[in-house]
Design an enzyme around this catalytic site. Sequence first.
Site, PDB file in Angstrom:
ATOM      1  N   HIS A  73      29.299 -17.407 -40.856  1.00 40.27           N
ATOM      2  CA  HIS A  73      29.130 -18.828 -41.174  1.00 40.27           C
ATOM      3  C   HIS A  73      30.364 -19.607 -40.773  1.00 40.27           C
ATOM      4  O   HIS A  73      31.489 -19.116 -40.906  1.00 40.27           O
ATOM      5  CB  HIS A  73      28.842 -19.025 -42.666  1.00 40.27           C
ATOM      6  CG  HIS A  73      29.925 -18.533 -43.583  1.00 40.27           C
ATOM      7  ND1 HIS A  73      30.939 -19.337 -44.034  1.00 40.27           N
ATOM      8  CD2 HIS A  73      30.163 -17.321 -44.138  1.00 40.27           C
ATOM      9  CE1 HIS A  73      31.740 -18.655 -44.844  1.00 40.27           C
ATOM     10  NE2 HIS A  73      31.296 -17.419 -44.919  1.00 40.27           N
ATOM     11  N   ASP A  75      30.643 -22.789 -42.088  1.00 41.80           N
ATOM     12  CA  ASP A  75      30.941 -23.721 -43.179  1.00 41.80           C
ATOM     13  C   ASP A  75      32.043 -23.131 -44.069  1.00 41.80           C
ATOM     14  O   ASP A  75      32.260 -21.918 -44.094  1.00 41.80           O
ATOM     15  CB  ASP A  75      29.689 -24.064 -44.002  1.00 41.80           C
ATOM     16  CG  ASP A  75      29.075 -22.873 -44.709  1.00 41.80           C
ATOM     17  OD1 ASP A  75      29.049 -21.776 -44.114  1.00 41.80           O
ATOM     18  OD2 ASP A  75      28.628 -23.022 -45.868  1.00 41.80           O
ATOM     19  N   ASP A 106      37.807 -16.801 -44.409  1.00 44.61           N
ATOM     20  CA  ASP A 106      36.402 -16.854 -44.858  1.00 44.61           C
ATOM     21  C   ASP A 106      35.684 -18.015 -44.218  1.00 44.61           C
ATOM     22  O   ASP A 106      35.645 -19.090 -44.803  1.00 44.61           O
ATOM     23  CB  ASP A 106      36.364 -16.938 -46.377  1.00 44.61           C
ATOM     24  CG  ASP A 106      34.946 -16.893 -46.914  1.00 44.61           C
ATOM     25  OD1 ASP A 106      34.015 -16.584 -46.146  1.00 44.61           O
ATOM     26  OD2 ASP A 106      34.758 -17.167 -48.111  1.00 44.61           O
ATOM     27  N   GLU A 140      26.421 -21.070 -45.921  1.00 44.47           N
ATOM     28  CA  GLU A 140      26.631 -19.822 -46.655  1.00 44.47           C
ATOM     29  C   GLU A 140      27.313 -20.117 -47.974  1.00 44.47           C
ATOM     30  O   GLU A 140      27.010 -19.527 -48.993  1.00 44.47           O
ATOM     31  CB  GLU A 140      27.468 -18.844 -45.829  1.00 44.47           C
ATOM     32  CG  GLU A 140      27.371 -17.396 -46.314  1.00 44.47           C
ATOM     33  CD  GLU A 140      28.371 -17.044 -47.417  1.00 44.47           C
ATOM     34  OE1 GLU A 140      28.149 -16.014 -48.090  1.00 44.47           O
ATOM     35  OE2 GLU A 140      29.357 -17.762 -47.601  1.00 44.47           O
ATOM     36  N   GLU A 141      28.255 -21.062 -47.942  1.00 45.11           N
ATOM     37  CA  GLU A 141      29.045 -21.382 -49.134  1.00 45.11           C
ATOM     38  C   GLU A 141      28.295 -22.338 -50.062  1.00 45.11           C
ATOM     39  O   GLU A 141      28.690 -22.548 -51.193  1.00 45.11           O
ATOM     40  CB  GLU A 141      30.393 -21.993 -48.740  1.00 45.11           C
ATOM     41  CG  GLU A 141      31.237 -21.136 -47.798  1.00 45.11           C
ATOM     42  CD  GLU A 141      31.866 -19.935 -48.494  1.00 45.11           C
ATOM     43  OE1 GLU A 141      31.496 -19.642 -49.643  1.00 45.11           O
ATOM     44  OE2 GLU A 141      32.716 -19.284 -47.855  1.00 45.11           O
ATOM     45  N   GLU A 169      32.403 -11.125 -42.667  1.00 48.69           N
ATOM     46  CA  GLU A 169      33.051 -11.626 -43.896  1.00 48.69           C
ATOM     47  C   GLU A 169      34.336 -10.830 -44.169  1.00 48.69           C
ATOM     48  O   GLU A 169      34.438  -9.664 -43.801  1.00 48.69           O
ATOM     49  CB  GLU A 169      32.111 -11.452 -45.099  1.00 48.69           C
ATOM     50  CG  GLU A 169      30.901 -12.369 -45.088  1.00 48.69           C
ATOM     51  CD  GLU A 169      31.216 -13.785 -45.560  1.00 48.69           C
ATOM     52  OE1 GLU A 169      32.392 -14.093 -45.842  1.00 48.69           O
ATOM     53  OE2 GLU A 169      30.265 -14.588 -45.619  1.00 48.69           O
ATOM     54  N   HIS A 366      39.025 -19.049 -50.322  1.00 51.15           N
ATOM     55  CA  HIS A 366      38.691 -20.106 -51.289  1.00 51.15           C
ATOM     56  C   HIS A 366      39.925 -20.659 -52.005  1.00 51.15           C
ATOM     57  O   HIS A 366      39.812 -21.541 -52.848  1.00 51.15           O
ATOM     58  CB  HIS A 366      37.664 -19.635 -52.330  1.00 51.15           C
ATOM     59  CG  HIS A 366      36.318 -19.295 -51.759  1.00 51.15           C
ATOM     60  ND1 HIS A 366      35.156 -19.346 -52.492  1.00 51.15           N
ATOM     61  CD2 HIS A 366      35.956 -18.907 -50.512  1.00 51.15           C
ATOM     62  CE1 HIS A 366      34.128 -18.987 -51.726  1.00 51.15           C
ATOM     63  NE2 HIS A 366      34.592 -18.714 -50.514  1.00 51.15           N
TER      64      HIS A 366
HETATM   65 ZN   LIG Z   1      32.247 -16.201 -46.330  1.00 54.72          ZN
END
Ligand SMILES: [Zn+2]
EC number: 3.5.1.18
Length: 397
Positions: A73, A75, A106, A140-141, A169, A366
Amino acid sequence: MTSADPIANLATLIRCPSVTPAEGGALTALAAMLEPLGFTVERMVAREPGMPDIENLYARIGTDGPHLMFAGHTDVVPVGDEAAWTHDPFGAEIAGGEMFGRGAVDMKGGIACFVAAVARHIEKHGPPKGSVSFLITGDEEGPAVNGTIKLLEWAAARGERWDACLVGEPTNPDQLGDMIKIGRRGSVSGTVTVHGVQGHAAYPHLADNAVRGIVALTDALMDPPFDAGTENFQPSNLEVTTIDIGNRATNVVPGKATASFNIRFNDTWTAETVQAEIVRRLDAAAADERLRPGRSPVRYDIAWAERPSHVFLTRNNQLIASLSGAVEAVTGRAPKLSTTGGTSDARFIKDYCPVVEFGLVGQTMHMVDERVAVADLETLTSIYETFIERWFDNARS
Ligand SMILES: [Zn+2]
């Protein structure tokens, strides 16, 4: 060919502010890396009433099998406290041997490395002896409704078939080479509501305190353990995540209480059997006389959250061996084959082909100051390149 440089690729991707659901230019930038390599790139917009449209990307080189898919992903999660970042979260600045930016690990970093690995493979060997595709979502997030699940359906409806998938990932806890994910636990959530009778705290015989019921039921959910774990999985674990009564009056016995829970379960269970076990426990606790002497069973109902995540374990030895062999060849370390951690989009892909996951070190994902060691980008690219070679060699032999 610039797309053979994972550091340049990642800098380009980080500079696209693609916080879910925004595309932010990230898929356009990715397409611009893949098209010169010979990929046919398609953009697929997924729509769902009441949700933002999501842009996704599917790119393929080659027309024959074997067919290897890379999934991920572009995003990213929001930056959070922007003032706390020591570098621009969309600047891709390098300091102290690390590149800073939201999505660095990520998982724009994983995509940047896989693009570079494919570019190097093509430079050395020509087009792959089979097909390679990128299945990249922008959701995805977020709710993950308009992402991988729909992109897979869309591609499969057009006749796309895959022999294996690698999800990029971040899977390594501390160092590149620590861990490959070969499966994931399942996840089920629900909310239990206990119905008592509200009343005066001084006249409890006229009331039925919902607190007693919710305490008994939540206790029964958490103990005893659901299982002791299996060969490939940790023990299943249920956590009560909130208990809500909302009663502010000290002279009122509350008549209603709710509790929510989430269970991460292993391959002892399916989503259906784990739900049945939860109901069995609740019924037993509700009827337990010792908890409510002389009273009728606790009255409760249960509401399940939508869409449980199903447990899965990949058993394709060729795929696992190609990846773990590549990791060991490049890093000198044998990665642990793990099923720990939360769910990922691999839970959707497993319905189409065997899937494994390997990417960067996940420590800063994150977080404020998300960053990746620049050296790791070079190492991961080498791992991916070696994996591509080995997987095609093994798949064709
Ligand atoms: Zn991810």
